[in-house]
Scaffold this motif. Structure first.
Motif, mmCIF file in Angstrom:
data_model
loop_
_atom_site.group_PDB
_atom_site.id
_atom_site.type_symbol
_atom_site.label_atom_id
_atom_site.label_comp_id
_atom_site.label_asym_id
_atom_site.label_seq_id
_atom_site.Cartn_x
_atom_site.Cartn_y
_atom_site.Cartn_z
ATOM 1 N N UNK A 1 0.714 -1.441 -0.229
ATOM 2 C CA UNK A 1 -0.285 0.104 0.070
ATOM 3 C C UNK A 1 0.979 1.346 0.180
ATOM 4 N N UNK A 2 0.441 2.270 -0.891
ATOM 5 C CA UNK A 2 1.253 3.480 -1.088
ATOM 6 C C UNK A 2 1.301 4.516 0.508
ATOM 7 N N UNK A 3 1.877 4.891 0.770
ATOM 8 C CA UNK A 3 1.941 5.203 2.060
ATOM 9 C C UNK A 3 1.328 6.703 1.811
ATOM 10 N N UNK A 4 1.089 7.240 0.507
ATOM 11 C CA UNK A 4 0.504 8.680 0.965
ATOM 12 C C UNK A 4 -1.142 8.798 1.605
ATOM 13 N N UNK A 5 -1.678 6.881 0.809
ATOM 14 C CA UNK A 5 -3.315 6.427 0.650
ATOM 15 C C UNK A 5 -2.931 5.800 2.305
ATOM 16 N N UNK A 6 -2.071 5.224 2.580
ATOM 17 C CA UNK A 6 -2.241 4.716 3.968
ATOM 18 C C UNK A 6 -2.058 6.153 5.514
ATOM 19 N N UNK A 7 -2.133 7.568 4.998
ATOM 20 C CA UNK A 7 -1.730 8.578 5.301
ATOM 21 C C UNK A 7 -3.263 9.050 5.653
ATOM 22 N N UNK A 8 -4.062 9.214 4.446
ATOM 23 C CA UNK A 8 -4.843 9.749 3.962
ATOM 24 C C UNK A 8 -5.645 8.738 4.962
ATOM 25 N N UNK A 9 -5.760 7.147 5.283
ATOM 26 C CA UNK A 9 -7.147 6.799 5.691
ATOM 27 C C UNK A 9 -6.883 6.972 7.297
ATOM 28 N N UNK A 10 -5.778 7.685 7.540
ATOM 29 C CA UNK A 10 -5.578 7.820 8.957
ATOM 30 C C UNK A 10 -5.618 9.112 9.864
ATOM 31 N N UNK A 11 -6.640 9.866 9.856
ATOM 32 C CA UNK A 11 -6.462 10.951 10.678
ATOM 33 C C UNK A 11 -5.587 11.334 11.409
ATOM 34 N N UNK A 17 1.400 14.609 11.847
ATOM 35 C CA UNK A 17 2.306 15.083 11.640
ATOM 36 C C UNK A 17 2.257 16.211 10.740
ATOM 37 N N UNK A 18 0.616 16.807 10.461
ATOM 38 C CA UNK A 18 0.146 18.492 11.164
ATOM 39 C C UNK A 18 1.548 19.141 11.786
#
Length: 48
Positions: A1-11, A17-18
């Motif tokens: 799974x791509x890192x960006x998708x993994x991050x996007x799925x986890x608020x 990170x923000x």
């Protein structure tokens, strides 16, 4: 799974990170101006 998708799925990861990003910006500003020297850095005005 791509890192960006993994991050996007986890608020919570997004929030963490923000938060780290904004803390890094604040720490950078403190490093630049924390000594009370509020003059602009020399690279801003290059004699144009």
């Amino acid at each position: 799974m791509k890192l960006a998708v993994w991050i996007k799925e986890r608020p919570r990861v997004q929030l963490a990170l923000r938060t780290l990003y904004y803390l890094a910006v604040i720490l950078g500003l403190l490093a630049l101006y924390g000594r009370g020297d509020f003059s602009t850095p020399s690279f801003v005005y290059q004699g144009f």
